[in-house]
Design an enzyme around this catalytic site. Structure first.
Site, PDB file in Angstrom:
ATOM      1  CG  ASP A   1      -0.853   5.536   6.274  1.00 34.82           C
ATOM      2  OD1 ASP A   1      -1.141   5.656   5.084  1.00 34.82           O
ATOM      3  OD2 ASP A   1      -1.878   5.281   6.925  1.00 34.82           O
TER       4      ASP A   1
ATOM      5  CG  ASP B   1      -1.945  -1.022   1.385  1.00 38.06           C
ATOM      6  OD1 ASP B   1      -2.356  -1.508   0.278  1.00 38.06           O
ATOM      7  OD2 ASP B   1      -2.492  -1.392   2.369  1.00 38.06           O
TER       8      ASP B   1
ATOM      9  CG  LEU C   1      -4.118   7.200   9.899  1.00 38.31           C
ATOM     10  CD1 LEU C   1      -5.034   7.022   8.850  1.00 38.31           C
ATOM     11  CD2 LEU C   1      -4.652   7.728  11.311  1.00 38.31           C
ATOM     12  CG  ASP C   2      -8.711   0.967   9.580  1.00 35.57           C
ATOM     13  OD1 ASP C   2      -8.236   0.069   8.833  1.00 35.57           O
ATOM     14  OD2 ASP C   2      -9.849   1.344   9.829  1.00 35.57           O
TER      15      ASP C   2
ATOM     16  CD  GLU D   1      -6.132  -3.906   8.312  1.00 36.44           C
ATOM     17  OE1 GLU D   1      -6.123  -4.761   7.745  1.00 36.44           O
ATOM     18  OE2 GLU D   1      -6.452  -2.651   8.009  1.00 36.44           O
TER      19      GLU D   1
ATOM     20  CD  GLU E   1      -1.647  -0.555   7.129  1.00 35.70           C
ATOM     21  OE1 GLU E   1      -2.535  -0.482   8.064  1.00 35.70           O
ATOM     22  OE2 GLU E   1      -1.993  -0.656   6.119  1.00 35.70           O
ATOM     23  CD  GLU E   2       1.424   2.358   7.506  1.00 35.46           C
ATOM     24  OE1 GLU E   2       2.139   2.168   6.351  1.00 35.46           O
ATOM     25  OE2 GLU E   2       0.414   1.901   7.431  1.00 35.46           O
TER      26      GLU E   2
ATOM     27  CG  ASP F   1      -4.462  -0.176  10.564  1.00 38.56           C
ATOM     28  OD1 ASP F   1      -5.119  -0.441   9.931  1.00 38.56           O
ATOM     29  OD2 ASP F   1      -3.534   0.625  10.071  1.00 38.56           O
TER      30      ASP F   1
HETATM   31  P1  AHG Z   1      -5.759   0.695   5.677  1.00 35.32           P
HETATM   32  O1  AHG Z   1      -6.148   2.290   5.519  1.00 35.32           O
HETATM   33  O2  AHG Z   1      -5.367   0.542   7.298  1.00 35.32           O
HETATM   34  O3  AHG Z   1      -5.179   0.035   4.740  1.00 35.32           O
HETATM   35  O4  AHG Z   1      -7.054   0.256   6.023  1.00 35.32           O
HETATM   36  C1  AHG Z   1      -8.167   0.225   5.079  1.00 35.32           C
HETATM   37  C2  AHG Z   1      -8.706  -1.132   5.095  1.00 35.32           C
HETATM   38  C3  AHG Z   1     -10.077  -0.999   6.010  1.00 35.32           C
HETATM   39  O5  AHG Z   1     -10.268   0.174   6.688  1.00 35.32           O
HETATM   40  C4  AHG Z   1     -11.450  -0.908   5.156  1.00 35.32           C
HETATM   41  O6  AHG Z   1     -12.450  -1.580   5.457  1.00 35.32           O
HETATM   42  C5  AHG Z   1     -10.909  -1.275   3.563  1.00 35.32           C
HETATM   43  O7  AHG Z   1      -9.613  -1.216   3.873  1.00 35.32           O
HETATM   44  C6  AHG Z   1     -11.484  -0.847   2.501  1.00 35.32           C
HETATM   45  O8  AHG Z   1     -10.824  -1.225   1.223  1.00 35.32           O
HETATM   46  P2  AHG Z   1     -11.481  -0.915  -0.056  1.00 35.32           P
HETATM   47  O9  AHG Z   1     -10.632   0.470  -0.099  1.00 35.32           O
HETATM   48  O10 AHG Z   1     -11.044  -1.957  -1.026  1.00 35.32           O
HETATM   49  O11 AHG Z   1     -12.914  -0.644  -0.077  1.00 35.32           O
HETATM   50 MN    MN Z   2      -6.270  -0.540   8.337  1.00 34.72          MN
HETATM   51 MN    MN Z   3      -3.438   1.485   7.995  1.00 34.64          MN
END
Ligand code: AHG
Ligand code: MN
Ligand code: MN
Length: 349
Positions: free
Chosen positions: A74, A68, A117-118, A278, A96-97, A115
């Site tokens: 983040d 990512d 920053l989710d 998560e 995560e980071e 995580d």
């Molecule tokens: P993060 O920002 O820590 O990577 O988490 C994002 C996750 C979760 O929070 C969310 O339910 C999902 O990604 C959304 O995924 P899509 O953008 O594919 O819908």
């Molecule tokens: Mn997340």
């Molecule tokens: Mn995250």
């Protein structure tokens, strides 16, 4: 009056972590959660300033180990959480980071996965985002402190930076919600012993992935879409925030089911969400509130972790819909077993 963001306190309920007879362990958990509250207040403050803080949502040019693209917030959140945990009885930190486990002080008794920053895709949209954490007892070395089953967590929860800054947490004796009181700067107990509604007609899934889902998921969602005249005989509603913490918080407060299944996109066969920081912590909170959390068919907290950033298909929420989805998976496996069986016998060739 704005509160002081550099020190955070939480007024724990009398029941918090009462299942730990060992006072020292209870004190270690409380000290670690208090440190995470300090971090959350700092992150909440940055989120509240939004565009007044330069470039929170800007890509840093880096990527985390899951591929990512990392956003400025983040990285900043990870730094804030790391600094807070350095003040707590924590030996190891998995994030995560961070590609690998960070050793803070190997002599300390606990290990924390986070995580930091989710919901990063929502950073510039003023939509709720959060921080997720999971606490274990530290093992003899860094990695083995995390490569274990989620049922070994001793405490887990998540912060939501939204209209309120809340902490949803469990230490194994029920799930509680605390709210950051902006007037005092303290997290105060708002809801003790949360209970998820056993049934619900609200589902959360990223419906744009419909063509990528496997058959049981497609047929369950199509049956929901068929409404009152369909096989489920009910009219359904849908919500999808794109921040796991926001969807989880809504499901805890009014029931529902969340689904991020595996799909046929490259790298998504095990879904998008990571088991360690998560799915496991959210599953612990959900189970302690009377809900269920699976990979579609099997209990999340029973799944062993083979690698830090391992993904897992994630389905959780109200008991009845989660069990319904498991029955769709079971039907598929029975059908495919029987068709394989018949294929083997050549009855249907
Ligand atoms: P993060 O920002 O820590 O990577 O988490 C994002 C996750 C979760 O929070 C969310 O339910 C999902 O990604 C959304 O995924 P899509 O953008 O594919 O819908
Ligand atoms: Mn997340
Ligand atoms: Mn995250």
């Amino acid at each position: 009056m704005t509160s002081n963001f550099s020190s955070g306190t939480i007024n724990f309920s009398s029941g918090f972590a009462k299942n730990f007879q060992n006072d020292a362990r209870r004190a270690e958990i409380r000290a670690t959660v208090s440190a995470l509250c300090v971090a959350a207040k700092q992150i909440s403050h940055i989120c509240a300033r939004g565009p007044l803080e330069s470039g929170l949502g800007d890509a840093t040019g880096g990527a985390n180990s899951d591929g990512d693209a990392q956003k400025a917030l983040d990285v900043r959140s990870d730094e804030i959480v790391t600094a807070a945990l350095e003040t707590a009885p924590v030996a190891y930190y998995a994030s995560e980071e961070q590609d690998d486990v960070v050793t803070l002080d190997a002599s300390k008794p606990l290990a924390v996965a986070s995580d930091p920053l989710d919901g990063s895709s929502n950073i510039d949209t003023n939509v709720s985002i959060g921080t997720i954490f999971s606490i274990y007892t530290a093992k003899k070395d860094a990695l083995s402190s995390f490569l274990r089953v989620g049922s070994e967590q001793i405490c887990a929860g998540f912060f939501v930076y939204g209209p309120q800054t809340t902490l949803v947490i469990t230490a194994g004796a029920g799930t509680e919600t605390y709210v950051l009181d902006p007037d005092t700067g303290n997290f105060e107990l708002a809801i003790a012993h949360m209970k998820i509604a056993p049934a619900s007609t609200e589902y959360a899934i990223n419906a744009s992935n419909h063509r990528h889902w496997e058959a049981p998921v497609r047929s369950y969602i199509e049956d929901c879409l068929a409404g009152a005249d369909g096989p489920l005989g009910e009219k359904y509603n849908m919500r999808w925030v794109g921040s796991l913490v926001a969807d989880a918080n809504r499901i805890l407060s009014r029931g529902g089911i969340f689904m991020y299944p595996g799909d046929d996109r490259k790298g998504y066969q095990e879904g998008r969400l990571r088991l360690l920081y998560e799915a496991n912590p959210v599953a612990f909170v959900i189970e302690q509130a009377g809900g269920i959390a699976t990979n579609g068919a099997l209990r999340i907290l029973g799944m062993s972790l083979e690698s830090l950033h391992q993904r897992v298909p994630f389905v959780f929420g109200s008991e009845r819909p989660v069990q319904m989805v498991a029955s769709y998976h079971h039907k598929k496996s029975v059908k495919s077993d029987s068709s394989q069986l018949f294929n083997k016998r050549g009855l249907f060739r």
